[in-house]
Design a protein around this motif. Structure first.
Motif, PDB file in Angstrom:
ATOM      1  N   SER A   1       0.809  -1.221   0.000  1.00  0.00           N
ATOM      2  CA  SER A   1       0.000   0.000   0.000  1.00  0.00           C
ATOM      3  C   SER A   1       0.842   1.272   0.000  1.00  0.00           C
ATOM      4  O   SER A   1       0.293   2.368   0.032  1.00  0.00           O
ATOM      5  CB  SER A   1      -0.924   0.011   1.222  1.00  0.00           C
ATOM      6  OG  SER A   1      -0.156   0.131   2.414  1.00  0.00           O
TER       7      SER A   1
ATOM      8  N   TYR B   1      -6.338  -0.159  -0.835  1.00  0.00           N
ATOM      9  CA  TYR B   1      -7.365  -0.422   0.182  1.00  0.00           C
ATOM     10  C   TYR B   1      -8.675  -0.867  -0.475  1.00  0.00           C
ATOM     11  O   TYR B   1      -9.335  -1.790  -0.006  1.00  0.00           O
ATOM     12  CB  TYR B   1      -7.617   0.828   1.026  1.00  0.00           C
ATOM     13  CG  TYR B   1      -6.510   1.179   1.991  1.00  0.00           C
ATOM     14  CD1 TYR B   1      -5.449   0.310   2.218  1.00  0.00           C
ATOM     15  CD2 TYR B   1      -6.521   2.383   2.680  1.00  0.00           C
ATOM     16  CE1 TYR B   1      -4.425   0.638   3.096  1.00  0.00           C
ATOM     17  CE2 TYR B   1      -5.510   2.722   3.574  1.00  0.00           C
ATOM     18  CZ  TYR B   1      -4.466   1.850   3.778  1.00  0.00           C
ATOM     19  OH  TYR B   1      -3.463   2.176   4.657  1.00  0.00           O
ATOM     20  N   SER B   2      -9.059  -0.188  -1.552  1.00  0.00           N
ATOM     21  CA  SER B   2     -10.303  -0.551  -2.245  1.00  0.00           C
ATOM     22  C   SER B   2     -10.241  -1.968  -2.778  1.00  0.00           C
ATOM     23  O   SER B   2     -11.204  -2.745  -2.667  1.00  0.00           O
ATOM     24  CB  SER B   2     -10.577   0.432  -3.395  1.00  0.00           C
ATOM     25  OG  SER B   2     -10.817   1.732  -2.907  1.00  0.00           O
TER      26      SER B   2
ATOM     27  N   THR C   1      -8.177  -4.525  -1.814  1.00  0.00           N
ATOM     28  CA  THR C   1      -8.088  -5.553  -0.769  1.00  0.00           C
ATOM     29  C   THR C   1      -9.394  -5.650   0.021  1.00  0.00           C
ATOM     30  O   THR C   1      -9.764  -6.737   0.481  1.00  0.00           O
ATOM     31  CB  THR C   1      -6.908  -5.278   0.169  1.00  0.00           C
ATOM     32  OG1 THR C   1      -6.994  -3.943   0.703  1.00  0.00           O
ATOM     33  CG2 THR C   1      -5.581  -5.416  -0.580  1.00  0.00           C
ATOM     34  N   ARG C   2     -10.100  -4.538   0.161  1.00  0.00           N
ATOM     35  CA  ARG C   2     -11.409  -4.572   0.820  1.00  0.00           C
ATOM     36  C   ARG C   2     -12.368  -5.483   0.042  1.00  0.00           C
ATOM     37  O   ARG C   2     -13.119  -6.259   0.627  1.00  0.00           O
ATOM     38  CB  ARG C   2     -11.984  -3.168   0.931  1.00  0.00           C
ATOM     39  CG  ARG C   2     -13.309  -3.095   1.706  1.00  0.00           C
ATOM     40  CD  ARG C   2     -13.898  -1.694   1.664  1.00  0.00           C
ATOM     41  NE  ARG C   2     -13.022  -0.705   2.265  1.00  0.00           N
ATOM     42  CZ  ARG C   2     -12.407   0.270   1.592  1.00  0.00           C
ATOM     43  NH1 ARG C   2     -12.572   0.372   0.270  1.00  0.00           N
ATOM     44  NH2 ARG C   2     -11.635   1.133   2.216  1.00  0.00           N
TER      45      ARG C   2
ATOM     46  N   GLN D   1     -10.824  -9.356   0.334  1.00  0.00           N
ATOM     47  CA  GLN D   1     -10.274  -9.925   1.566  1.00  0.00           C
ATOM     48  C   GLN D   1     -10.844 -11.307   1.874  1.00  0.00           C
ATOM     49  O   GLN D   1     -10.203 -12.115   2.563  1.00  0.00           O
ATOM     50  CB  GLN D   1     -10.474  -8.984   2.741  1.00  0.00           C
ATOM     51  CG  GLN D   1     -11.896  -8.599   3.063  1.00  0.00           C
ATOM     52  CD  GLN D   1     -11.958  -7.552   4.166  1.00  0.00           C
ATOM     53  OE1 GLN D   1     -11.005  -7.380   4.932  1.00  0.00           O
ATOM     54  NE2 GLN D   1     -13.055  -6.845   4.258  1.00  0.00           N
TER      55      GLN D   1
ATOM     56  N   PHE E   1      -4.627  -9.122   1.204  1.00  0.00           N
ATOM     57  CA  PHE E   1      -4.448  -8.149   2.280  1.00  0.00           C
ATOM     58  C   PHE E   1      -3.527  -6.995   1.887  1.00  0.00           C
ATOM     59  O   PHE E   1      -2.602  -7.170   1.081  1.00  0.00           O
ATOM     60  CB  PHE E   1      -3.876  -8.833   3.523  1.00  0.00           C
ATOM     61  CG  PHE E   1      -4.710  -9.983   4.008  1.00  0.00           C
ATOM     62  CD1 PHE E   1      -5.982  -9.781   4.516  1.00  0.00           C
ATOM     63  CD2 PHE E   1      -4.228 -11.278   3.944  1.00  0.00           C
ATOM     64  CE1 PHE E   1      -6.759 -10.843   4.963  1.00  0.00           C
ATOM     65  CE2 PHE E   1      -4.984 -12.348   4.391  1.00  0.00           C
ATOM     66  CZ  PHE E   1      -6.256 -12.128   4.904  1.00  0.00           C
ATOM     67  N   ALA E   2      -3.773  -5.848   2.487  1.00  0.00           N
ATOM     68  CA  ALA E   2      -2.917  -4.675   2.298  1.00  0.00           C
ATOM     69  C   ALA E   2      -1.780  -4.731   3.316  1.00  0.00           C
ATOM     70  O   ALA E   2      -1.989  -5.070   4.482  1.00  0.00           O
ATOM     71  CB  ALA E   2      -3.725  -3.394   2.487  1.00  0.00           C
TER      72      ALA E   2
ATOM     73  N   ASP F   1      -6.737  -1.436  11.949  1.00  0.00           N
ATOM     74  CA  ASP F   1      -7.926  -1.127  11.151  1.00  0.00           C
ATOM     75  C   ASP F   1      -7.760   0.222  10.474  1.00  0.00           C
ATOM     76  O   ASP F   1      -7.337   1.197  11.101  1.00  0.00           O
ATOM     77  CB  ASP F   1      -9.166  -1.104  12.036  1.00  0.00           C
ATOM     78  CG  ASP F   1      -9.512  -2.471  12.594  1.00  0.00           C
ATOM     79  OD1 ASP F   1      -9.729  -3.385  11.789  1.00  0.00           O
ATOM     80  OD2 ASP F   1      -9.533  -2.624  13.834  1.00  0.00           O
TER      81      ASP F   1
ATOM     82  N   ASP G   1     -10.403   1.402   8.192  1.00  0.00           N
ATOM     83  CA  ASP G   1     -11.735   1.920   7.866  1.00  0.00           C
ATOM     84  C   ASP G   1     -12.465   2.373   9.123  1.00  0.00           C
ATOM     85  O   ASP G   1     -12.615   1.595  10.083  1.00  0.00           O
ATOM     86  CB  ASP G   1     -12.566   0.832   7.171  1.00  0.00           C
ATOM     87  CG  ASP G   1     -12.130   0.616   5.728  1.00  0.00           C
ATOM     88  OD1 ASP G   1     -11.474   1.511   5.177  1.00  0.00           O
ATOM     89  OD2 ASP G   1     -12.454  -0.440   5.161  1.00  0.00           O
TER      90      ASP G   1
ATOM     91  N   VAL H   1     -10.940  -2.654   6.003  1.00  0.00           N
ATOM     92  CA  VAL H   1      -9.557  -2.932   5.605  1.00  0.00           C
ATOM     93  C   VAL H   1      -8.642  -2.965   6.824  1.00  0.00           C
ATOM     94  O   VAL H   1      -8.707  -2.094   7.693  1.00  0.00           O
ATOM     95  CB  VAL H   1      -9.053  -1.867   4.613  1.00  0.00           C
ATOM     96  CG1 VAL H   1      -7.545  -2.001   4.399  1.00  0.00           C
ATOM     97  CG2 VAL H   1      -9.769  -1.994   3.286  1.00  0.00           C
ATOM     98  N   LYS H   2      -7.794  -3.972   6.861  1.00  0.00           N
ATOM     99  CA  LYS H   2      -6.740  -4.051   7.869  1.00  0.00           C
ATOM    100  C   LYS H   2      -5.394  -3.895   7.163  1.00  0.00           C
ATOM    101  O   LYS H   2      -5.199  -4.437   6.083  1.00  0.00           O
ATOM    102  CB  LYS H   2      -6.789  -5.384   8.617  1.00  0.00           C
ATOM    103  CG  LYS H   2      -8.024  -5.563   9.496  1.00  0.00           C
ATOM    104  CD  LYS H   2      -7.963  -6.862  10.262  1.00  0.00           C
ATOM    105  CE  LYS H   2      -9.209  -7.066  11.113  1.00  0.00           C
ATOM    106  NZ  LYS H   2      -9.341  -6.043  12.151  1.00  0.00           N
TER     107      LYS H   2
END
Length: 222
Positions: free
Chosen positions: A70, A79-80, A82-83, A86, A91-92, A109, A111, A123-124
């Motif tokens: 990231s 993030y978008s 991997t969200r 997931q 993962f990010a 976290d 988000d 997103v983590k």
């Protein structure tokens, strides 16, 4: 994640973290383009991730985990992506260049809602101890016999992959009179292969492969 492309490397793992670089792919396009838009490299990445990798036995090997860097200019795009994926263990991550950090740390976290509260299943971001991972990888590259820890690299890979995988050097620098070891990339060198090897090692640690016992390996072998 680069300014004009995505670069992906597929690694396979065995007992004692013996590993093999299976494939490399480059997807050109603007990473700022959402996956839903034509020409988005994210769209190409999803198709690539879902393409079966064949074992020598002829059976398809599942992709168990993917890590996406990231850092850089496309953090929100990562993030978008991997969200949205997931559920498929995508993962990010973000590298940490401090010595002594765990190869894979505790996620945070990213988000939150308008109240600043964390959103469930958001997103983590997983921190990756890049210095520790690079030291592990360089140590493994010195192993000359196949077996635990060995790194399998194909002669069919382009030369740039080998150059990038070994692009950085561990040097001693002095800060206020104190010696400090630091990984340095010479000017003009590229290191995407090394970065992606670091991310793959982080994925292996997420899966717990470094702690698998013989029964775990036999399950997959069957």
């Amino acid at each position: 994640t680069q300014g004009d492309r995505l670069e992906a490397y597929v690694w396979a793992w065995g007992r004692g973290l013996e590993r093999q670089l299976v494939d490399r792919a480059v997807f050109y396009g603007d990473p700022a383009l959402p996956e839903s838009e034509s020409g988005s490299p994210w769209q190409a990445l999803t198709e690539y991730r879902r393409t079966p990798v064949l074992h020598a036995s002829g059976r398809a090997v599942p992709l168990l985990c993917a890590m996406v860097d990231s850092g850089g200019h496309h953090t929100q795009a990562v993030y978008s992506y991997t969200r949205a994926h997931q559920h498929a263990q995508v993962f990010a991550i973000k590298g940490q260049s401090q010595s002594g950090k765990a190869i894979l740390g505790k996620p945070t976290d990213q988000d939150v809602n308008w109240r600043g509260q964390k959103i469930k299943r958001g997103v983590k971001l997983w921190p990756v101890g890049a210095d520790s991972a690079k030291a592990e990888i360089y140590g493994r590259l010195r192993i000359t016999q196949a077996g635990p820890g060995y790194v399998h690299l194909s002669k069919h890979l382009p030369a740039e992959v080998f150059e990038q995988l070994t692009a950085e050097r561990l040097v001693t620098r002095y800060v206020k009179g104190h010696a400090k070891l630091e990984w340095v990339k010479p000017a003009g060198k590229r290191n995407e292969a090394l970065d992606c090897a670091v991310y793959a090692l982080a994925a292996a640690h997420w899966l717990g492969l470094d702690r698998w016992r013989e029964g775990d390996w036999l399950k997959w072998q069957r």
